[in-house]
Design a protein around this motif. Sequence first.
Motif, short mmCIF file in Angstrom:
data_model
loop_
_atom_site.label_atom_id
_atom_site.label_comp_id
_atom_site.label_asym_id
_atom_site.label_seq_id
_atom_site.Cartn_x
_atom_site.Cartn_y
_atom_site.Cartn_z
N THR A 155 -5.56 -26.30 13.05
CA THR A 155 -4.95 -24.91 13.49
C THR A 155 -3.67 -24.64 12.63
N GLY A 156 -3.36 -25.42 11.57
CA GLY A 156 -2.61 -25.06 10.58
C GLY A 156 -1.29 -25.82 10.73
N LEU B 221 -5.37 -21.52 18.73
CA LEU B 221 -6.81 -22.02 18.35
C LEU B 221 -7.48 -20.81 17.85
N GLU B 222 -8.06 -20.55 16.65
CA GLU B 222 -8.70 -19.43 16.18
C GLU B 222 -10.11 -20.06 16.08
N PRO B 223 -11.34 -19.84 17.03
CA PRO B 223 -12.62 -20.57 16.60
C PRO B 223 -13.08 -20.27 15.57
N GLY B 224 -12.85 -19.05 14.73
CA GLY B 224 -13.40 -18.61 13.70
C GLY B 224 -13.13 -19.48 12.51
N ILE B 225 -11.97 -20.08 12.38
CA ILE B 225 -11.30 -21.01 11.17
C ILE B 225 -11.94 -22.03 11.31
N LEU C 266 2.30 -19.84 17.72
CA LEU C 266 1.93 -19.94 16.47
C LEU C 266 0.72 -19.67 15.78
N PRO C 267 0.13 -18.22 15.86
CA PRO C 267 -1.32 -18.10 15.75
C PRO C 267 -1.42 -18.10 14.10
N ALA C 268 -2.54 -17.96 13.53
CA ALA C 268 -3.09 -18.25 12.25
C ALA C 268 -2.26 -17.16 11.31
N ASP C 269 -2.26 -15.92 11.90
CA ASP C 269 -1.92 -14.87 11.15
C ASP C 269 -0.02 -14.68 11.30
N GLY C 270 0.45 -15.46 12.04
CA GLY C 270 1.88 -15.42 12.37
C GLY C 270 2.80 -16.27 11.51
N ASP D 80 3.96 -16.22 8.61
CA ASP D 80 5.38 -15.69 7.82
C ASP D 80 6.50 -15.31 9.06
N HIS D 81 6.21 -14.79 10.05
CA HIS D 81 7.03 -14.65 10.92
C HIS D 81 7.75 -15.86 11.49
N ALA D 82 6.96 -16.90 11.79
CA ALA D 82 7.17 -18.20 12.48
C ALA D 82 8.30 -18.80 11.19
N LEU D 83 7.98 -18.87 9.86
CA LEU D 83 8.87 -19.34 8.87
C LEU D 83 10.04 -18.79 8.96
N ARG D 84 10.28 -17.44 8.93
CA ARG D 84 11.58 -16.69 9.17
C ARG D 84 12.41 -17.06 10.28
N THR D 85 11.50 -17.23 11.36
CA THR D 85 12.50 -17.75 12.77
C THR D 85 12.76 -19.14 12.67
N ALA D 86 12.24 -19.95 11.99
CA ALA D 86 12.44 -21.42 11.76
C ALA D 86 13.39 -21.65 10.77
#
Length: 208
Positions: A21-22, A139-143, A179-183, A185-191
């Motif tokens: 999940t990244g 979890l993104e089942p398609g990944i 922390l979604p798969a498409d999130g 960049d936002h999480a990096l800024r937050t951290a």
Amino acid sequence: MVSVAGVEKPVVIGVVGTHSTGKSTFLARLAHELRRGQVQVATVADLGEQAQRMGLPILDNHTWASTLWFVTRGISEELEAWSHADVVLVDRAVPDALGYYRAALAYRDEPLDPQACALLEMLVRRHSVHYDLLFHTTLEPGIPLGQDKTRSSDQRFRHLAGQHIDRVLHEFGLAHENLPADGHDHALRTAVQFATAHLSDPTTVVES
């Protein structure tokens, strides 16, 4: 350094979540961004491969003993990293191991022994106060599953692991960011904002 419960420590950022999940990808990017800002970073790696080399059961075969190893080894490696970093990044913070154990029992349709789990839960609960920021991957089942590590390809177990990790976080009242798969960049800024603010002023509250 920041102080939690009277303990001087670096800023500790952990990631938990089911496999593929990244988590590792996110932490590698975060380490890079922090180091660009001249922050001294230490990373505590996922212990799965180390456990496998030692012959310990992992994933849907987790046992009480292997889970105790994951929890105590994880705590030990985190504490070792405290002495030589401004920020410690943890790939699979200790609540993750407890979630995986509960998921393995559910997967095998085995009962959870509350008395046997009491030590695991106490260790996880008490150590988790030292995480300053936690992310829970979605979890993104398609990944598809990554091929760089040993992982269970069983989707039922993969879902159970994610569900039980989430339950541990909520049961123990552990604040966390999803922390979604498409999130990322936002999480990096937050951290990055969180870490740099706390290094300059440990009392700072950062809005996500």
